[in-house]
Write an enzyme that holds these catalytic residues in place. Structure first.
Site, PDB file in Angstrom:
ATOM      1  N   GLU A   1       0.825  -1.215   0.000  1.00 29.68           N
ATOM      2  CA  GLU A   1       0.000   0.000   0.000  1.00 29.68           C
ATOM      3  C   GLU A   1       0.863   1.270   0.000  1.00 29.68           C
ATOM      4  O   GLU A   1       0.393   2.356   0.322  1.00 29.68           O
ATOM      5  CB  GLU A   1      -0.960  -0.027   1.188  1.00 29.68           C
ATOM      6  CG  GLU A   1      -2.041  -1.104   1.004  1.00 29.68           C
ATOM      7  CD  GLU A   1      -3.060  -1.192   2.140  1.00 29.68           C
ATOM      8  OE1 GLU A   1      -2.641  -1.180   3.308  1.00 29.68           O
ATOM      9  OE2 GLU A   1      -4.262  -1.279   1.847  1.00 29.68           O
TER      10      GLU A   1
ATOM     11  N   TYR B   1     -10.589  18.309  19.821  1.00 29.33           N
ATOM     12  CA  TYR B   1      -9.371  17.513  19.612  1.00 29.33           C
ATOM     13  C   TYR B   1      -9.333  16.936  18.202  1.00 29.33           C
ATOM     14  O   TYR B   1      -8.288  16.857  17.562  1.00 29.33           O
ATOM     15  CB  TYR B   1      -9.272  16.432  20.697  1.00 29.33           C
ATOM     16  CG  TYR B   1      -9.536  17.070  22.021  1.00 29.33           C
ATOM     17  CD1 TYR B   1      -8.587  17.933  22.575  1.00 29.33           C
ATOM     18  CD2 TYR B   1     -10.774  16.952  22.643  1.00 29.33           C
ATOM     19  CE1 TYR B   1      -8.856  18.620  23.735  1.00 29.33           C
ATOM     20  CE2 TYR B   1     -11.047  17.631  23.808  1.00 29.33           C
ATOM     21  CZ  TYR B   1     -10.096  18.467  24.353  1.00 29.33           C
ATOM     22  OH  TYR B   1     -10.365  19.166  25.490  1.00 29.33           O
TER      23      TYR B   1
HETATM   24 ZN   LIG Z   1      -5.458  -1.090   3.863  1.00 23.01          ZN
END
Ligand SMILES: [Zn+2]
Length: 210
Positions: A73, A119
């Site tokens: 990835e 936040y």
């Molecule tokens: Zn992934």
């Protein structure tokens, strides 16, 4: 920070994410920008069992130059680094709550999680779009993430999970954690009418902390 210290910090933060259930199995990958390239978690590695010396090293053009073979990835990370000069690190998880939001068809794809807490706004920013579903490994995902990341520090990949950038490795990990908490709140509050931060309150946060 030296490359060795960065490697050790990556192992520590990834292990912490794994132990707290932010990733399971070999899901998720983390990268960090160095002066001479990038570090990224290896393909098929578990965030819970990384070894500092085996983390993949890439040169500035994302070519593999050291350590184990990089995550498949890697292109998601490249999409962020090429879109955002301020991205010093990128965290990709399949964390449950954020991924659940990325499976909902009836949310605003431009900004599915409203400003519930300061936040989330401080860590993730004003908006976090959903990038439409692509089969894992589909090369068309990279330009889509790149385009979305130009004005967002984080995106949700539909039916897949979040990709989150930060100025530093610690920032990116904290932002991924805050996103998961915000997704949890969002899902808990679905069907109710929560008080959101106003646009002026969001502006004030981004001016003060952005
Ligand atoms: Zn992934």
């Amino acid at each position: 920070m030296s490359e060795q210290a960065t490697r050790e910090l990556l192992v520590e933060l990834a292990g912490s994410l794994f132990r707290r259930g932010f990733s399971v199995g070999s899901a998720g990958n983390i990268s960090v920008r160095l002066e001479d390239g990038f570090l990224i978690t290896p393909t098929n590695s578990s965030l819970g069992r990384l070894e500092a010396a085996r983390i993949s090293k890439l040169d500035r053009d994302f070519a593999h130059v050291g350590g184990d073979k990089p995550s498949k990835e890697v292109f998601m990370h490249r999409a962020f680094y090429t879109a955002r000069a301020d991205a010093g690190a990128v965290v990709h998880l399949h964390s449950t709550m954020a991924t659940a939001v990325a499976c909902l068809p009836d949310v605003d794809a431009e900004n599915p999680i409203p400003p519930l807490t300061p936040y989330f706004v401080m860590r993730v920013g004003r908006r976090m779009p959903i990038v439409r579903y692509y089969r894992p490994g589909d090369a068309a995902m990279e330009p889509a993430i790149h385009e979305a990341a130009r004005d967002a520090r984080a995106v949700l990949l539909a039916n897949h999970g979040p990709v989150v950038s930060g100025k530093t490795l610690t920032d990116a990990v904290y932002a991924a954690e805050e996103l998961e908490e915000a997704a949890k709140l969002f899902l808990m509050l679905r069907g109710t009418n929560p008080r959101l931060l106003t646009p002026a309150q969001v502006d004030d946060l981004l001016t003060t902390f952005g």
